[in-house]
Design a protein around this motif. Structure first.
Motif, short mmCIF file in Angstrom:
data_model
loop_
_atom_site.label_atom_id
_atom_site.label_comp_id
_atom_site.label_asym_id
_atom_site.label_seq_id
_atom_site.Cartn_x
_atom_site.Cartn_y
_atom_site.Cartn_z
N ARG A 195 40.38 38.02 33.04
CA ARG A 195 41.25 39.19 34.10
C ARG A 195 42.97 38.30 34.18
O ARG A 195 42.48 37.38 35.23
CB ARG A 195 41.29 39.73 35.15
N ASP B 93 48.69 38.95 41.63
CA ASP B 93 48.54 39.57 40.37
C ASP B 93 48.22 39.25 39.30
O ASP B 93 48.74 39.78 37.74
CB ASP B 93 49.97 40.66 40.06
N TRP C 58 39.29 45.84 29.84
CA TRP C 58 40.66 44.96 30.33
C TRP C 58 40.25 44.12 28.95
O TRP C 58 39.26 44.24 29.09
CB TRP C 58 40.66 44.15 31.09
N MET D 26 38.52 41.26 45.34
CA MET D 26 39.09 42.34 45.21
C MET D 26 39.98 43.47 46.19
O MET D 26 40.17 44.08 45.47
CB MET D 26 37.96 42.99 44.33
N ARG E 18 45.51 40.21 35.27
CA ARG E 18 45.80 41.14 36.49
C ARG E 18 44.96 41.49 37.30
O ARG E 18 43.88 41.44 37.67
CB ARG E 18 46.79 42.20 35.17
N GLY E 19 45.58 41.98 38.47
CA GLY E 19 44.79 42.53 39.96
C GLY E 19 44.77 41.07 40.71
O GLY E 19 44.99 40.23 40.62
N GLY F 102 45.36 38.14 38.32
CA GLY F 102 43.01 38.13 37.93
C GLY F 102 42.62 37.34 38.27
O GLY F 102 43.01 36.30 40.00
#
Length: 277
Positions: free
Chosen positions: A234, A250, A213, A243, A236-237, A252
């Motif tokens: 980040r 979503d 990424w 984690m 995203r996620g 990050g």
């Protein structure tokens, strides 16, 4: 923590060695004593390792074609093969014949700085000394110990060695924390020109951290830091602190409170101009 685990494993190994072969046990215990005492046997000086006095060591400066010895963290190395560097007239001749441990990382190549007192060195400097120690152990021959701040006249460890080991453990822990932080928030790429000014940007390999990424630039404020550094974040996620979360937004790490957007930069941009000072 790691040091304690290593010590426990070593003790267990010695117990099993005793059950298997008493002779092996003696060797194991000897190795364990060396570990506890900073890498050398407490009684090394009286048995198989020479212990130099400071006066004796001072004679090994390569004068009149003689050998060149130096000491680092109380260990003496024969650096005669590097005489053009450490011998008379060499660029590092001030290290010969003494233990000037502190100067290896402070750069104070004078009487005040060429000392074996490392108690005031920073964690980063302690790591630097460990690197120098690895260098000498790899490239030069270990010939003994020197009586001074690290070892007594019998080769027994003194408080300065315990201080070094304690500082080294702390320094390695600090380095691991910094490395982990850089994995989560990799440093940005940056450039500056007189005409265009400066900018920072993110890619899949910035700050020496390769990843799948790119992220977006943010001003990252760390505890105790006097000013922020640029970090790629980040978008995203789940957040880095959780984690495994299944109920995240979503986004990050975009909601991390230690991150600020650069002025005059769009929130989704992977490149931001640096503010003019």
């Amino acid at each position: 923590m790691k040091a304690n685990i290593a010590l426990m494993v070593s003790v267990l190994a010695c117990i099993f060695a005793y059950l298997y072969d008493p002779k092996t046990c003696r060797s194991c215990v000897r190795a364990l004593l060396k570990y506890v005492n900073g890498g050398y046997d407490q009684n090394a000086g009286s048995s198989n390792v020479k212990v130099f006095t400071r006066e004796e060591l001072s004679k090994y400066k390569g004068e009149d074609g003689g050998d060149v010895y130096l000491a680092l963290l109380g260990s003496v190395y024969d650096v005669t093969k590097g005489k053009r560097h450490y011998g008379p007239g060499g660029g590092y001749s001030f290290f010969s014949g003494i233990d000037g441990s502190a100067a290896y990382v402070t750069g104070e190549f004078n009487e005040k700085g060429l000392v074996d007192d490392i108690s005031n060195l920073s964690n980063q400097e302690i790591l630097g000394l460990e690197e120098w120690k690895s260098f000498y152990e790899k490239d030069y021959k270990f010939v003994g110990l020197v009586e001074g701040s690290f070892y007594d006249k019998d080769g027994g460890t003194l408080d300065m060695m315990k201080i070094f080991n304690k500082k080294l453990e702390s320094a390695k822990l600090e380095k691991n924390l910094i490395d982990n932080d850089k994995e989560k928030f990799p440093p940005c790429n940056s450039e500056w020109s007189q005409n265009k000014g400066g900018r920072v940007w993110c890619s899949t390999k910035s700050g020496g951290i390769a990843r799948d990424w790119a992220g977006v630039p943010r001003m990252y404020f760390t505890a105790g830091g006097s000013k922020p550094r640029c970090a790629c974040v980040r978008t995203r996620g789940p957040p880095s602190y959780d984690m495994k979360s299944q109920s995240h937004k979503d986004r990050g790490d975009l909601d991390n409170p230690n991150l600020n957007l650069y002025p005059n930069c769009h929130a989704d941009s992977d490149s931001c101009p640096l503010p003019k000072s």
